[in-house]
Design a protein around this motif. Sequence first.
Motif, short mmCIF file in Angstrom:
data_model
loop_
_atom_site.label_atom_id
_atom_site.label_comp_id
_atom_site.label_asym_id
_atom_site.label_seq_id
_atom_site.Cartn_x
_atom_site.Cartn_y
_atom_site.Cartn_z
N ILE A 86 0.85 -1.19 0.00
CA ILE A 86 0.00 0.00 0.00
C ILE A 86 0.88 1.24 0.00
CG2 ILE A 86 -1.82 1.25 1.22
CD1 ILE A 86 -2.47 -1.41 2.67
N PHE A 98 -4.63 6.75 1.62
CA PHE A 98 -4.14 5.46 1.16
C PHE A 98 -4.49 5.22 -0.30
CE2 PHE A 98 -2.84 3.49 5.14
CZ PHE A 98 -3.50 4.25 6.07
N GLY A 99 -3.59 4.54 -1.01
CA GLY A 99 -3.94 3.96 -2.29
C GLY A 99 -4.74 2.69 -2.06
N THR A 100 -5.21 2.11 -3.15
CA THR A 100 -6.07 0.93 -3.04
C THR A 100 -5.27 -0.36 -2.87
OG1 THR A 100 -6.16 0.91 -5.45
CG2 THR A 100 -8.01 1.91 -4.28
#
Lengths: 108, 112
Positions: A86, A98-100
């Motif tokens: 992440i 956050f990214g996925t």
Amino acid sequence: KNEVEQSPQNLTAQEGEFITINCSYSVGISALHWLQQHPGGGIVSLFMLSSGKKKHGRLIATINIQEKHSSLHITASHPRDSAVYICAVRYNTDKLIFGTGTRLQVFP
Amino acid sequence: DTEVTQTPKHLVMGMTNKKSLKCEQHMGHRAMYWYKQKAKKPPELMFVYSYEKLSINESVPSRFSPECPNSSLLNLHLHALQPEDSALYLCASSLPGPGGYTFGSGTRLTVV
């Protein structure tokens, strides 16, 4: 649209392969984090970057502030590297965005 | 000590129960966080404490009640939860400013 974009979403590799995971973000940040989460587990912080490049064992993280882009590289990948990776960014607040995540599976 | 310790690791509770999650760090970090993470999703921020004061509440329902008794300890009190509240609850801490984050290993909560 997520402010933090990661690619690829899923990645499979054979043991020993060189792996790259990418992260892009939209505005200026104070820091970027790379995190690792094994299935069912908690989160481990791998790197915090505000510029340049960092290396820890087989892991290398780079960031290009002008291009708003970071990469996480894994050299000589191993099945124990299988996890979700992440990317998360921090602006001038206490919040992480956050990214996925990128789900990595390394097969022997 | 470079860890964030969360207890318990697993918790099963009924919808009428009251329980608490505990988080502890001894790194001198002045910001502490509660995150909620559903399966295959990134963590969602719930609360931030900065210097023992609640600084961010991300519109979390009142059945979740945070408490920061001192600079090393963060609690999350749970009451009248719903099955959809079942998730991994993560605690984290950091220094003020662009410092590193340290995450705990989480409490896996199941509401029945």
